[in-house]
Design a protein around this motif. Structure first.
Motif, PDB file in Angstrom:
ATOM      1  N   THR A 213      71.068 -64.571 -16.217  1.00 20.72           N
ATOM      2  CA  THR A 213      72.206 -64.283 -17.095  1.00 20.72           C
ATOM      3  C   THR A 213      73.250 -63.385 -16.449  1.00 20.72           C
ATOM      4  N   ASN A 214      72.892 -62.669 -15.395  1.00 20.16           N
ATOM      5  CA  ASN A 214      73.788 -61.675 -14.805  1.00 20.16           C
ATOM      6  C   ASN A 214      73.970 -61.946 -13.312  1.00 20.16           C
ATOM      7  N   HIS A 215      75.192 -62.317 -12.914  1.00 22.84           N
ATOM      8  CA  HIS A 215      75.508 -62.572 -11.513  1.00 22.84           C
ATOM      9  C   HIS A 215      76.487 -61.544 -10.956  1.00 22.84           C
ATOM     10  N   SER A 216      76.715 -60.456 -11.685  1.00 21.72           N
ATOM     11  CA  SER A 216      77.752 -59.487 -11.329  1.00 21.72           C
ATOM     12  C   SER A 216      77.171 -58.304 -10.558  1.00 21.72           C
ATOM     13  N   VAL A 217      77.665 -58.085  -9.342  1.00 22.84           N
ATOM     14  CA  VAL A 217      77.223 -56.936  -8.550  1.00 22.84           C
ATOM     15  C   VAL A 217      77.581 -55.635  -9.257  1.00 22.84           C
ATOM     16  N   SER A 218      78.775 -55.569  -9.799  1.00 26.32           N
ATOM     17  CA  SER A 218      79.206 -54.343 -10.479  1.00 26.32           C
ATOM     18  C   SER A 218      78.326 -54.035 -11.681  1.00 26.32           C
ATOM     19  N   ALA A 219      77.914 -55.064 -12.416  1.00 23.04           N
ATOM     20  CA  ALA A 219      77.061 -54.851 -13.579  1.00 23.04           C
ATOM     21  C   ALA A 219      75.709 -54.291 -13.166  1.00 23.04           C
ATOM     22  N   TYR A 220      75.159 -54.811 -12.076  1.00 26.03           N
ATOM     23  CA  TYR A 220      73.879 -54.283 -11.593  1.00 26.03           C
ATOM     24  C   TYR A 220      74.044 -52.833 -11.117  1.00 26.03           C
ATOM     25  N   ALA A 221      75.116 -52.564 -10.385  1.00 29.15           N
ATOM     26  CA  ALA A 221      75.352 -51.209  -9.896  1.00 29.15           C
ATOM     27  C   ALA A 221      75.477 -50.225 -11.057  1.00 29.15           C
ATOM     28  N   ASP A 222      76.240 -50.594 -12.074  1.00 32.48           N
ATOM     29  CA  ASP A 222      76.408 -49.716 -13.235  1.00 32.48           C
ATOM     30  C   ASP A 222      75.081 -49.489 -13.950  1.00 32.48           C
ATOM     31  N   ALA A 223      74.312 -50.556 -14.129  1.00 30.23           N
ATOM     32  CA  ALA A 223      73.042 -50.438 -14.852  1.00 30.23           C
ATOM     33  C   ALA A 223      72.054 -49.559 -14.107  1.00 30.23           C
ATOM     34  N   LEU A 224      72.114 -49.591 -12.773  1.00 35.22           N
ATOM     35  CA  LEU A 224      71.173 -48.819 -11.963  1.00 35.22           C
ATOM     36  C   LEU A 224      71.682 -47.419 -11.647  1.00 35.22           C
ATOM     37  N   GLY A 225      72.947 -47.160 -11.949  1.00 33.41           N
ATOM     38  CA  GLY A 225      73.505 -45.832 -11.703  1.00 33.41           C
ATOM     39  C   GLY A 225      73.936 -45.603 -10.269  1.00 33.41           C
ATOM     40  N   TYR A 226      74.282 -46.671  -9.539  1.00 39.57           N
ATOM     41  CA  TYR A 226      74.739 -46.561  -8.162  1.00 39.57           C
ATOM     42  C   TYR A 226      76.200 -46.964  -8.077  1.00 39.57           C
ATOM     43  N   SER A 227      76.884 -46.471  -7.062  1.00 46.71           N
ATOM     44  CA  SER A 227      78.209 -46.991  -6.773  1.00 46.71           C
ATOM     45  C   SER A 227      78.041 -48.350  -6.096  1.00 46.71           C
ATOM     46  N   ARG A 228      79.083 -49.151  -6.179  1.00 45.80           N
ATOM     47  CA  ARG A 228      79.035 -50.461  -5.528  1.00 45.80           C
ATOM     48  C   ARG A 228      78.822 -50.302  -4.019  1.00 45.80           C
ATOM     49  N   ARG A 229      79.455 -49.292  -3.425  1.00 45.44           N
ATOM     50  CA  ARG A 229      79.318 -49.071  -1.982  1.00 45.44           C
ATOM     51  C   ARG A 229      77.880 -48.720  -1.606  1.00 45.44           C
ATOM     52  N   THR A 230      77.230 -47.879  -2.414  1.00 42.15           N
ATOM     53  CA  THR A 230      75.827 -47.525  -2.143  1.00 42.15           C
ATOM     54  C   THR A 230      74.938 -48.761  -2.186  1.00 42.15           C
ATOM     55  N   LEU A 231      75.172 -49.609  -3.173  1.00 39.84           N
ATOM     56  CA  LEU A 231      74.381 -50.824  -3.319  1.00 39.84           C
ATOM     57  C   LEU A 231      74.598 -51.757  -2.132  1.00 39.84           C
ATOM     58  N   VAL A 232      75.841 -51.888  -1.701  1.00 39.97           N
ATOM     59  CA  VAL A 232      76.132 -52.748  -0.550  1.00 39.97           C
ATOM     60  C   VAL A 232      75.397 -52.256   0.686  1.00 39.97           C
ATOM     61  N   ARG A 233      75.428 -50.953   0.925  1.00 44.12           N
ATOM     62  CA  ARG A 233      74.749 -50.403   2.099  1.00 44.12           C
ATOM     63  C   ARG A 233      73.249 -50.661   2.048  1.00 44.12           C
TER      64      ARG A 233
END
Length: 301
Positions: A213-233
């Motif tokens: 149901t969820n294909h959004s990187v930003s949505a995952y980052a927000d839900a996990l409490g990370y910045s998008r840049r942290t998640l990418v790294r």
């Protein structure tokens, strides 16, 4: 891929999906969350799951072979294992045993949740990016066999300790065996990728639960409490991919599973992986595989 009849499509109702079979707790000694013993011709996880049919399991399987060759399908790839090789199948993976081959050796099964999260992190239990087929050298093979032999002795000894201590000893002994196995798997991975960190582990777990149901990187980052840049790294360090690439790969894999092993209409397959519009699903699938869903299914049947 061999020809299949509808009966071979998997143990599921009405061709709607691939059945996921739970850990067979009723067969575990003392009801603990693991099993270890010899592989046998009649072994199965459930009465409705003959091993030659495509199916999923929601637990880990590690098979150490004493004979071979054995061909085994895991997520659309055929692996050939010989004496001294290991196959590690993780929860949720689609797999199928060979009808023709005789499986000889030791099989270890583990229920998710049997080990604490710290051990799960240290042993890479959910490193789906690591190869399932492992070829240990003689020294590592001897050490793994010794570790598994000790684990089996502890597993079968239910008389010298109370159940709580017996379970604790099993967890520690299993952890020791898995640390050896994890080191082997990590060193076998292409490029010697680094051990995953907790950021990637949390992201991977979230994708596994939410990709339909969820294909959004930003949505995952927000839900996990990370910045998008942290998640990418974190995702790049663990897999060499972007978070979006990781999500898309998981969606494509699930779509392939459903197209190959169920009779669900294309539109329903798309809806099952987060594309309510069939045309958008077809475009996505073609972009990532070079084939339409119809062509992919036809090629396998």
């Amino acid at each position: 891929m061999a020809d299949r009849t509808p009966h071979d499509e998997g143990a599921h109702a009405g061709g709607e999906g691939i059945e996921t079979f739970p850990f067979p707790a009723d067969r575990a000694v003392a009801g603990v969350g693991m099993q270890i013993g010899p592989m046998g011709a009649g072994r199965t996880w459930h009465a409705d799951a003959p091993l030659h049919r495509v199916h999923r399991i929601d637990f880990h399987i590690v098979m150490l072979f004493s004979d071979g060759p054995v061909r085994h399908m895991i997520d659309f790839a055929e692996y050939e294992a010989g004496a001294g090789d290991l196959l590690w199948i993780r929860p949720g993976q689609v797999h199928r045993f060979s009808r023709e081959a005789v499986y000889r050796g030791t099989v270890l099964t583990m229920q998710p949740g049997f080990l604490p999260r710290s051990t799960v992190e240290a042993t890479g239990l959910y490193r789906y990016d690591l190869p399932p087929l492992l070829h240990p050298d003689p020294e590592r093979l001897a050490a793994l066999r010794a570790a598994l032999d000790q684990l089996r002795r502890e597993y079968e000894d239910t008389t010298t300790l109370p159940l709580s201590l017996h379970t604790a000893v099993l967890r520690h002994t299993l952890t020791a065996a898995l640390l050896r196995l994890a080191h082997l798997a990590a060193s076998s991975a292409e490029g010697g990728r680094r051990q995953t960190d907790s950021t990637f582990t949390r992201f991977r777990d979230a994708v596994e639960h939410g990709f339909a149901t969820n294909h959004s990187v930003s949505a995952y980052a927000d839900a996990l409490g990370y910045s998008r840049r942290t998640l990418v790294r974190a995702v790049r360090a663990a897999t060499g991919e972007t978070p979006k690439g990781f999500i898309d790969k998981r969606v494509v894999l699930e779509a392939k599973r459903l197209l190959a092993h169920t009779d669900m209409p294309i539109g329903r397959v798309g809806a099952a992986v987060g594309f309510p519009d069939a045309a958008n699903f077809t475009k996505f699938f073609h972009l990532h595989t070079g084939q339409t869903p119809v062509a992919f299914r036809a090629e396998l049947r």
